[in-house]
Design a protein around this motif. Structure first.
Motif, PDB file in Angstrom:
ATOM      1  N   GLU A 226      56.243  52.473  44.414  1.00  0.00           N
ATOM      2  CA  GLU A 226      56.073  53.227  45.656  1.00  0.00           C
ATOM      3  C   GLU A 226      55.439  52.364  46.743  1.00  0.00           C
ATOM      4  O   GLU A 226      55.796  52.471  47.920  1.00  0.00           O
ATOM      5  N   VAL A 227      54.505  51.500  46.358  1.00  0.00           N
ATOM      6  CA  VAL A 227      53.886  50.602  47.331  1.00  0.00           C
ATOM      7  C   VAL A 227      54.938  49.682  47.941  1.00  0.00           C
ATOM      8  O   VAL A 227      54.935  49.439  49.159  1.00  0.00           O
ATOM      9  N   LYS A 228      55.832  49.154  47.119  1.00  0.00           N
ATOM     10  CA  LYS A 228      56.905  48.303  47.641  1.00  0.00           C
ATOM     11  C   LYS A 228      57.734  49.059  48.671  1.00  0.00           C
ATOM     12  O   LYS A 228      58.063  48.535  49.754  1.00  0.00           O
ATOM     13  N   LYS A 229      58.093  50.289  48.359  1.00  0.00           N
ATOM     14  CA  LYS A 229      58.856  51.111  49.296  1.00  0.00           C
ATOM     15  C   LYS A 229      58.086  51.313  50.598  1.00  0.00           C
ATOM     16  O   LYS A 229      58.651  51.237  51.698  1.00  0.00           O
ATOM     17  N   LEU A 230      56.796  51.563  50.476  1.00  0.00           N
ATOM     18  CA  LEU A 230      55.967  51.787  51.656  1.00  0.00           C
ATOM     19  C   LEU A 230      55.863  50.524  52.506  1.00  0.00           C
ATOM     20  O   LEU A 230      56.012  50.570  53.740  1.00  0.00           O
ATOM     21  N   LEU A 231      55.614  49.387  51.866  1.00  0.00           N
ATOM     22  CA  LEU A 231      55.456  48.144  52.611  1.00  0.00           C
ATOM     23  C   LEU A 231      56.741  47.754  53.339  1.00  0.00           C
ATOM     24  O   LEU A 231      56.695  47.133  54.410  1.00  0.00           O
ATOM     25  N   GLY A 259      27.839  53.547  37.880  1.00  0.00           N
ATOM     26  CA  GLY A 259      26.640  52.741  37.687  1.00  0.00           C
ATOM     27  C   GLY A 259      26.824  51.546  36.780  1.00  0.00           C
ATOM     28  O   GLY A 259      25.927  50.709  36.674  1.00  0.00           O
ATOM     29  N   THR A 260      27.980  51.391  36.136  1.00  0.00           N
ATOM     30  CA  THR A 260      28.184  50.283  35.215  1.00  0.00           C
ATOM     31  C   THR A 260      28.250  48.940  35.961  1.00  0.00           C
ATOM     32  O   THR A 260      28.636  48.877  37.129  1.00  0.00           O
ATOM     33  N   LYS A 261      27.873  47.877  35.252  1.00  0.00           N
ATOM     34  CA  LYS A 261      28.018  46.514  35.773  1.00  0.00           C
ATOM     35  C   LYS A 261      29.178  45.794  35.103  1.00  0.00           C
ATOM     36  O   LYS A 261      29.373  44.598  35.297  1.00  0.00           O
ATOM     37  N   ASN A 262      29.946  46.512  34.316  1.00  0.00           N
ATOM     38  CA  ASN A 262      31.046  45.936  33.540  1.00  0.00           C
ATOM     39  C   ASN A 262      32.076  45.285  34.459  1.00  0.00           C
ATOM     40  O   ASN A 262      32.624  45.947  35.332  1.00  0.00           O
ATOM     41  N   PRO A 263      32.378  43.992  34.261  1.00  0.00           N
ATOM     42  CA  PRO A 263      33.367  43.321  35.114  1.00  0.00           C
ATOM     43  C   PRO A 263      34.744  43.979  35.086  1.00  0.00           C
ATOM     44  O   PRO A 263      35.478  43.900  36.080  1.00  0.00           O
ATOM     45  N   ALA A 264      35.101  44.606  33.964  1.00  0.00           N
ATOM     46  CA  ALA A 264      36.402  45.271  33.898  1.00  0.00           C
ATOM     47  C   ALA A 264      36.502  46.390  34.927  1.00  0.00           C
ATOM     48  O   ALA A 264      37.593  46.688  35.434  1.00  0.00           O
ATOM     49  N   VAL A 265      35.372  46.993  35.252  1.00  0.00           N
ATOM     50  CA  VAL A 265      35.326  48.059  36.245  1.00  0.00           C
ATOM     51  C   VAL A 265      35.070  47.489  37.643  1.00  0.00           C
ATOM     52  O   VAL A 265      35.634  47.971  38.633  1.00  0.00           O
ATOM     53  N   ARG A 266      34.232  46.462  37.735  1.00  0.00           N
ATOM     54  CA  ARG A 266      33.785  45.990  39.045  1.00  0.00           C
ATOM     55  C   ARG A 266      34.741  45.004  39.709  1.00  0.00           C
ATOM     56  O   ARG A 266      34.693  44.825  40.926  1.00  0.00           O
ATOM     57  N   GLN A 267      35.616  44.350  38.949  1.00  0.00           N
ATOM     58  CA  GLN A 267      36.532  43.378  39.542  1.00  0.00           C
ATOM     59  C   GLN A 267      37.829  44.069  39.966  1.00  0.00           C
ATOM     60  O   GLN A 267      38.516  44.678  39.147  1.00  0.00           O
ATOM     61  N   VAL A 268      38.157  43.954  41.260  1.00  0.00           N
ATOM     62  CA  VAL A 268      39.340  44.624  41.803  1.00  0.00           C
ATOM     63  C   VAL A 268      40.192  43.615  42.578  1.00  0.00           C
ATOM     64  O   VAL A 268      39.688  42.595  43.039  1.00  0.00           O
ATOM     65  N   PRO A 269      41.471  43.903  42.729  1.00  0.00           N
ATOM     66  CA  PRO A 269      42.341  43.006  43.493  1.00  0.00           C
ATOM     67  C   PRO A 269      42.187  43.214  44.986  1.00  0.00           C
ATOM     68  O   PRO A 269      41.835  44.305  45.455  1.00  0.00           O
ATOM     69  N   TYR A 270      42.460  42.158  45.743  1.00  0.00           N
ATOM     70  CA  TYR A 270      42.582  42.258  47.198  1.00  0.00           C
ATOM     71  C   TYR A 270      43.761  41.382  47.591  1.00  0.00           C
ATOM     72  O   TYR A 270      43.659  40.160  47.656  1.00  0.00           O
ATOM     73  N   TRP A 271      44.900  42.026  47.834  1.00  0.00           N
ATOM     74  CA  TRP A 271      46.134  41.331  48.212  1.00  0.00           C
ATOM     75  C   TRP A 271      46.398  41.577  49.688  1.00  0.00           C
ATOM     76  O   TRP A 271      46.327  42.715  50.157  1.00  0.00           O
ATOM     77  N   ARG A 272      46.658  40.504  50.427  1.00  0.00           N
ATOM     78  CA  ARG A 272      47.010  40.634  51.841  1.00  0.00           C
ATOM     79  C   ARG A 272      48.399  40.069  52.071  1.00  0.00           C
ATOM     80  O   ARG A 272      48.781  39.038  51.511  1.00  0.00           O
ATOM     81  N   SER A 273      49.159  40.747  52.887  1.00  0.00           N
ATOM     82  CA  SER A 273      50.522  40.327  53.172  1.00  0.00           C
ATOM     83  C   SER A 273      50.534  39.214  54.193  1.00  0.00           C
ATOM     84  O   SER A 273      49.538  38.950  54.880  1.00  0.00           O
ATOM     85  N   THR A 274      51.680  38.566  54.297  1.00  0.00           N
ATOM     86  CA  THR A 274      51.928  37.721  55.453  1.00  0.00           C
ATOM     87  C   THR A 274      52.029  38.650  56.648  1.00  0.00           C
ATOM     88  O   THR A 274      52.753  39.644  56.614  1.00  0.00           O
ATOM     89  N   ASP A 275      51.282  38.379  57.691  1.00  0.00           N
ATOM     90  CA  ASP A 275      51.202  39.285  58.844  1.00  0.00           C
ATOM     91  C   ASP A 275      52.588  39.502  59.442  1.00  0.00           C
ATOM     92  O   ASP A 275      53.293  38.558  59.762  1.00  0.00           O
TER      93      ASP A 275
END
Length: 283
Positions: A226-231, A259-275
């Motif tokens: 769905e994200v691909k369709k939206l983009l 409240g967890t410090k678990n990296p599995a929860v705290r690490q998230v993606p940040y993808w930016r498109s070519t403008d």
């Protein structure tokens, strides 16, 4: 750990994939998103934590928020946080598109609402908040007695006849989870034959870690389609990120305990498109 602030980044449309792990996203995103750059960022521990951290101060009248998540709604304040006062407009997709059998909002209505919002607000920034890959998973059926709870957000559990009792019960359970640890508490409940009520406990009892990861990845692939369709229908600087990640047994955690410090929860993606600028911001 300090949460990265989405408002300090440059974007015309920001897509939030609820509960998206960095490693899971990294392993599949190239199949759906063309080009762009991917970074690892520090997210929150749950949606309410993220909302308070990013949008706690001020109002953002240049942002239209397309919400598949009931925590971001134009109707109700919770714990002193008033989403309806934060943004130019909130599109409450969750109110109309909630699927009672799936106990979630499928991604396609969010995509449709986002494209409509862009047509109606060509010069404003958009935040598009999908519930996936967050459980419940779109490929399995949740028993009728197992519910997603939003602690009084209008349109969901507040309408329950047993709202006060069920809310009290959830708060007691959450307190024991913090004292004993979520997995230990669930093991104790299972040992004494206590019936499941929450989606988290149901999934933990029903599926192995490998099965949970497989269901999660299918949810992620479904929403990325769905994200691909939206983009393909949006221009300008586009980003795809998450409010928090998800744990599947790492350090004894499952899902995303606040409240967890678990990296599995705290690490998230940040993808930016070519403008991909168009003429919509030109005077």
């Amino acid at each position: 750990m300090e949460i990265f602030n989405l408002l300090e980044e440059e974007w015309d449309a920001a897509i939030i994939l609820d509960a998206c792990r960095y490693d899971s996203f990294r392993s599949v995103y190239n199949e759906y998103l063309e080009g762009g750059e991917l970074e690892k960022r520090i997210g929150a521990t749950c949606t309410t934590h993220w909302l308070r951290s990013v949008f706690g101060e001020g109002a953002y009248r240049d942002i239209v928020y397309v919400s598949g998540n009931p925590w971001v709604n134009s109707l109700t304040a919770w714990d002193g946080f008033k989403p309806g006062e934060k943004f130019k407009e909130i599109r409450d997709v969750w109110e109309e598109a909630w699927d009672e059998q799936l106990e979630t909002v499928p991604p396609s209505p969010v995509t449709e609402a986002a494209m409509e919002a862009r047509r109606e607000h060509p010069n404003d920034r958009l935040i598009i908040h999908y519930l996936q890959p967050h459980y419940p998973y779109l490929t399995n059926t949740i028993p009728e007695e197992i519910k997603m709870y939003f602690d009084g957000v209008d349109g969901r559990d507040r309408e329950s006849k047993n709202y006060i009792l069920s809310s009290l019960s959830r708060h007691v359970n959450q307190s024991f989870e913090k004292i004993l640890g979520r997995s230990s508490f669930w093991k104790l409940r299972k040992y004494f034959g206590i019936k499941m009520k929450s989606v988290e406990e149901y999934l933990w009892r029903t599926y192995s870690v490998r099965e949970l990861r497989d269901l999660y990845e299918k949810n992620l692939r479904r929403v990325l389609s769905e994200v691909k369709k939206l983009l393909d229908n949006l221009d300008g600087q586009l980003v795809v990120t998450s409010d928090h990640g998800e744990a599947f047994g790492e350090q004894g955690d499952f899902f995303h305990p606040c409240g967890t410090k678990n990296p599995a929860v705290r690490q998230v993606p940040y993808w930016r498109s070519t403008d991909r600028r168009d003429d919509r911001c030109e005077p």
